[in-house]
Design an enzyme around this catalytic site. Structure first.
Site, mmCIF file in Angstrom:
data_model
loop_
_atom_site.group_PDB
_atom_site.id
_atom_site.type_symbol
_atom_site.label_atom_id
_atom_site.label_comp_id
_atom_site.label_asym_id
_atom_site.label_seq_id
_atom_site.Cartn_x
_atom_site.Cartn_y
_atom_site.Cartn_z
ATOM 1 N N LYS A 40 83.950 100.486 9.725
ATOM 2 C CA LYS A 40 82.602 100.588 9.165
ATOM 3 C C LYS A 40 81.522 100.319 10.212
ATOM 4 O O LYS A 40 80.525 101.050 10.300
ATOM 5 C CB LYS A 40 82.452 99.617 7.994
ATOM 6 C CG LYS A 40 83.310 100.028 6.811
ATOM 7 C CD LYS A 40 83.107 99.159 5.605
ATOM 8 C CE LYS A 40 84.225 99.365 4.597
ATOM 9 N NZ LYS A 40 84.393 100.746 4.157
ATOM 10 N N GLY A 41 81.721 99.275 11.018
ATOM 11 C CA GLY A 41 80.710 98.946 12.030
ATOM 12 C C GLY A 41 80.573 100.070 13.043
ATOM 13 O O GLY A 41 79.466 100.550 13.320
ATOM 14 N N THR A 219 73.786 102.372 -3.264
ATOM 15 C CA THR A 219 74.253 103.756 -3.149
ATOM 16 C C THR A 219 75.124 104.079 -4.372
ATOM 17 O O THR A 219 75.933 103.259 -4.812
ATOM 18 C CB THR A 219 75.021 103.974 -1.828
ATOM 19 O OG1 THR A 219 76.078 103.020 -1.729
ATOM 20 C CG2 THR A 219 74.102 103.806 -0.619
ATOM 21 N N LYS A 223 75.597 110.732 -7.021
ATOM 22 C CA LYS A 223 74.336 110.739 -7.786
ATOM 23 C C LYS A 223 73.134 110.516 -6.871
ATOM 24 O O LYS A 223 72.068 111.052 -7.085
ATOM 25 C CB LYS A 223 74.364 109.625 -8.840
ATOM 26 C CG LYS A 223 75.242 109.962 -10.030
ATOM 27 C CD LYS A 223 75.055 108.953 -11.137
ATOM 28 C CE LYS A 223 76.265 108.063 -11.233
ATOM 29 N NZ LYS A 223 76.117 106.822 -11.905
ATOM 30 N N GLY A 224 73.299 109.661 -5.850
ATOM 31 C CA GLY A 224 72.174 109.355 -4.969
ATOM 32 C C GLY A 224 72.103 107.869 -4.695
ATOM 33 O O GLY A 224 73.137 107.222 -4.480
ATOM 34 N N ASP A 245 85.752 115.116 2.098
ATOM 35 C CA ASP A 245 86.260 113.790 2.479
ATOM 36 C C ASP A 245 85.073 112.825 2.474
ATOM 37 O O ASP A 245 84.164 112.959 3.294
ATOM 38 C CB ASP A 245 86.901 113.893 3.872
ATOM 39 C CG ASP A 245 87.435 112.561 4.362
ATOM 40 O OD1 ASP A 245 87.296 111.551 3.642
ATOM 41 O OD2 ASP A 245 87.975 112.524 5.482
ATOM 42 N N ALA A 248 83.351 107.333 5.173
ATOM 43 C CA ALA A 248 82.161 107.096 6.001
ATOM 44 C C ALA A 248 80.882 107.687 5.411
ATOM 45 O O ALA A 248 79.871 107.792 6.110
ATOM 46 C CB ALA A 248 82.358 107.591 7.435
ATOM 47 N N ALA A 249 80.912 108.040 4.116
ATOM 48 C CA ALA A 249 79.677 108.526 3.475
ATOM 49 C C ALA A 249 78.617 107.420 3.526
ATOM 50 O O ALA A 249 77.468 107.658 3.922
ATOM 51 C CB ALA A 249 79.955 108.920 2.030
ATOM 52 N N GLY A 250 79.025 106.204 3.148
ATOM 53 C CA GLY A 250 78.091 105.075 3.176
ATOM 54 C C GLY A 250 77.663 104.737 4.601
ATOM 55 O O GLY A 250 76.497 104.434 4.862
ATOM 56 N N ASP A 251 78.607 104.807 5.526
ATOM 57 C CA ASP A 251 78.294 104.466 6.929
ATOM 58 C C ASP A 251 77.292 105.465 7.517
ATOM 59 O O ASP A 251 76.374 105.081 8.248
ATOM 60 C CB ASP A 251 79.575 104.479 7.785
ATOM 61 C CG ASP A 251 80.595 103.473 7.285
ATOM 62 O OD1 ASP A 251 80.189 102.459 6.682
ATOM 63 O OD2 ASP A 251 81.806 103.694 7.489
#
Ligand code: RIB
Length: 305
Positions: A40-41, A219, A223-224, A245, A248-251
């Site tokens: 994540k980092g 997040t 939806k957004g 996939d 890493a969407a949040g990252d």
């Protein structure tokens, strides 16, 4: 140009793509296997670097080939890796299973990431002193996260916490975080409150605002996201894309958010982060899916209504 330091995890992702996950005791065939830089980092650092932010990574890898590959991936993405140390423990890995609908399941073996301790932070404290923004997550030992955020606030830095993967947090960590960016599940976990409806999400955010957080960005996957502070609550819809996939969407959202962040333009920065993650979920892998600034600027997405 603003300077950012990411204090966080560095993992090699071992990814299997398949139609569905096997049940307990069942053997099935997968479609594809590959290894790709993650953590994540490191993902957040790489997103910032690819988007043109001046970013330094603090963290540890092992004395192994995964460690070499991960450092190279960060360097090639414009991240300053000068202060990453080698640990006797092996480099962190994440076993990731991605199903046909793009959803993932992740199992992390932390390895060297768990050796990121207060002594390491003290050796590189000047990097934190020199930064404008300090970003961290929860794939490091919790006392280290607490120490980093505490030091960053002592030096009057803007602090951003992505509480992933979710862990119970003490008030000191929450109070030392100016901006917290959880998903709904993480928000529920850290507040011990339900987050199934907008009203419940707002109530859980209120709890964190009462402790001292200034801004919450929750997040909400496809939806957004919801931006909540003392004055307002603003929903930002996501783009309509075909997710292959979601790793890493949040990252990538956080990387884009930090890239675009200036004083008081949180909603604009969220919009930019939303675009970055919309592109990332249409590609395979963690760091391999993160777009460049040019790709984000050329993105012509349509928002969900
Ligand atoms: O957020 C995605 C990341 O979580 C993966 O790259 C994996 O390494 C885990 O840390």
């Amino acid at each position: 140009m603003k300077k950012v330091v990411v204090v966080g995890s560095i993992n090699m992702d071992l990814v299997t793509m398949c139609q569905r996950v096997p049940k307990a005791g069942e053997t099935i065939f997968g479609d594809r296997f590959f290894q790709v830089p993650g953590g994540k980092g490191a993902n957040q650092g790489v997103a910032m670097g690819k988007l043109g932010t001046k970013v330094t990574m603090l963290g540890k890898v092992g004395e192994d080939s995964f460690g070499n590959d991960l450092i190279n991936s960060m360097k090639n993405s414009g991240v300053n890796t000068d202060y990453i140390e080698r640990s006797k423990n092996s480099t962190g890995i994440a076993k990731i299973i991605v199903e046909a609908n793009g959803q993932n399941r992740i199992l992390v073996v932390s390895g060297a990431n768990m050796d990121v301790d207060k002594e390491y932070i003290d050796r590189h404290i000047d990097v934190i002193k020199d930064a404008d923004i300090v970003v961290t997550q929860l794939e490091l030992p919790l006392p280290t996260v607490e120490y980093v955020l505490g030091k960053a606030k002592e030096f009057d830095k803007l602090t951003i916490l992505n509480p992933a993967p979710a862990e119970p947090l003490n008030e000191k960590i929450i109070r030392s975080s100016d901006i917290i960016i959880p998903n709904e599940t993480e928000l529920s976990f850290i507040t011990r409150m339900p987050t199934d409806t907008d009203e419940e999400i707002k109530a859980a955010c209120e709890k964190l605002l009462d402790i001292g957080v200034k801004e919450l960005i929750v997040t909400l996957g496809s939806k957004g996201s919801l931006h909540i502070n003392r004055e307002k609550s603003q929903f930002h819809s996501a783009y309509m894309v075909k997710a292959i996939d979601t790793t890493a969407a949040g990252d990538s959202f956080i990387g884009g958010f930090v890239k675009a962040l200036n004083k008081n333009n949180i909603d604009e920065a969220i919009e930019f982060g939303t675009k970055v993650s919309a592109i990332a979920v249409t590609r395979i892998g963690a760091q391999s899916s993160i777009p460049t600034l040019k790709e984000v600027n050329e993105f012509q997405g349509v928002k969900r209504s």
